[in-house]
Motif scaffolding. Structure first.
Motif, PDB file in Angstrom:
ATOM      1  N   PRO A  50      41.031 -63.975 -11.611  1.00 10.83           N
ATOM      2  CA  PRO A  50      42.094 -63.196 -10.967  1.00 10.83           C
ATOM      3  C   PRO A  50      41.848 -61.684 -10.991  1.00 10.83           C
ATOM      4  CG  PRO A  50      43.057 -64.941 -12.270  1.00 10.83           C
ATOM      5  CD  PRO A  50      41.590 -64.939 -12.577  1.00 10.83           C
ATOM      6  N   GLU A  51      41.337 -61.161 -12.090  1.00  9.43           N
ATOM      7  CA  GLU A  51      41.078 -59.721 -12.156  1.00  9.43           C
ATOM      8  C   GLU A  51      39.944 -59.322 -11.223  1.00  9.43           C
ATOM      9  OE1 GLU A  51      43.004 -57.338 -13.418  1.00  9.43           O
ATOM     10  OE2 GLU A  51      44.322 -59.042 -13.806  1.00  9.43           O
ATOM     11  N   ARG A  52      38.959 -60.186 -11.109  1.00  5.91           N
ATOM     12  CA  ARG A  52      37.847 -59.919 -10.181  1.00  5.91           C
ATOM     13  C   ARG A  52      38.360 -59.902  -8.744  1.00  5.91           C
ATOM     14  NH1 ARG A  52      33.874 -57.263  -8.996  1.00  5.91           N
ATOM     15  NH2 ARG A  52      32.119 -58.235  -7.975  1.00  5.91           N
ATOM     16  N   PHE A  53      39.250 -60.844  -8.420  1.00  4.29           N
ATOM     17  CA  PHE A  53      39.814 -60.863  -7.077  1.00  4.29           C
ATOM     18  C   PHE A  53      40.644 -59.606  -6.818  1.00  4.29           C
ATOM     19  CE2 PHE A  53      42.833 -61.697  -3.764  1.00  4.29           C
ATOM     20  CZ  PHE A  53      42.028 -62.244  -2.782  1.00  4.29           C
ATOM     21  N   ARG A  54      41.415 -59.180  -7.800  1.00  2.54           N
ATOM     22  CA  ARG A  54      42.237 -57.974  -7.646  1.00  2.54           C
ATOM     23  C   ARG A  54      41.344 -56.760  -7.337  1.00  2.54           C
ATOM     24  NH1 ARG A  54      47.096 -57.726  -9.439  1.00  2.54           N
ATOM     25  NH2 ARG A  54      46.727 -59.241 -11.083  1.00  2.54           N
ATOM     26  N   GLU A  55      40.227 -56.663  -8.053  1.00  2.00           N
ATOM     27  CA  GLU A  55      39.295 -55.551  -7.839  1.00  2.00           C
ATOM     28  C   GLU A  55      38.681 -55.613  -6.441  1.00  2.00           C
ATOM     29  OE1 GLU A  55      35.447 -53.753  -7.524  1.00  2.00           O
ATOM     30  OE2 GLU A  55      35.518 -55.821  -8.175  1.00  2.00           O
ATOM     31  N   LEU A  56      38.263 -56.787  -6.020  1.00  2.00           N
ATOM     32  CA  LEU A  56      37.668 -56.958  -4.694  1.00  2.00           C
ATOM     33  C   LEU A  56      38.689 -56.699  -3.579  1.00  2.00           C
ATOM     34  CD1 LEU A  56      35.474 -60.102  -5.358  1.00  2.00           C
ATOM     35  CD2 LEU A  56      34.646 -57.784  -4.850  1.00  2.00           C
ATOM     36  N   ALA A  57      39.918 -57.139  -3.776  1.00  2.00           N
ATOM     37  CA  ALA A  57      40.965 -56.879  -2.775  1.00  2.00           C
ATOM     38  C   ALA A  57      41.206 -55.382  -2.646  1.00  2.00           C
ATOM     39  CB  ALA A  57      42.251 -57.613  -3.145  1.00  2.00           C
ATOM     40  N   GLY A  58      41.189 -54.667  -3.753  1.00  2.00           N
ATOM     41  CA  GLY A  58      41.341 -53.212  -3.710  1.00  2.00           C
ATOM     42  C   GLY A  58      40.198 -52.541  -2.965  1.00  2.00           C
TER      43      GLY A  58
END
Length: 107
Positions: A85-93
């Motif tokens: 989830p944190e990796r996805f949050r970073e990529l979405a940003g």
């Protein structure tokens, strides 16, 4: 593991984002420019990133990420069951910053 509702929450937390229903799929836009989407079956998300970034993510973790060409653009396809989830949050940003007008990114 992420659910489509998690993707929605992450995307809508970014500045000036609107949600657009496209059939059974959802897309998230900044000033009418799509930066993320959830495919209709809810198992994958698509992120608009620089082509070099897409290739790097696919090379680093091919079990979670793949490249998908849509309208002559290489997108990052993300397996929601396998992504951190944190990796996805970073990529979405990063996707938001890539597609947002530069005046939004600078502020």
């Amino acid at each position: 593991m992420l659910e489509p509702a998690d993707v929605r929450r992450i995307a809508l937390a970014l500045p000036e984002v609107t949600e657009v229903a496209e059939g059974a799929a959802l897309s998230f836009q900044i000033r009418r420019r799509t930066f993320a989407a959830v495919v209709a079956d809810g198992t994958r998300a698509l992120l608009h990133l620089k082509e070099a970034d897409v290739r790097a993510e696919v090379e680093e973790e091919p079990s979670v990420f793949s490249g998908l060409v849509r309208q002559q653009r290489l997108l990052l396809e993300v397996d929601l069951a396998g992504v951190d989830p944190e990796r996805f949050r970073e990529l979405a940003g990063r996707a938001w910053a890539w597609r947002a007008p530069k005046r939004y990114v600078a502020s």
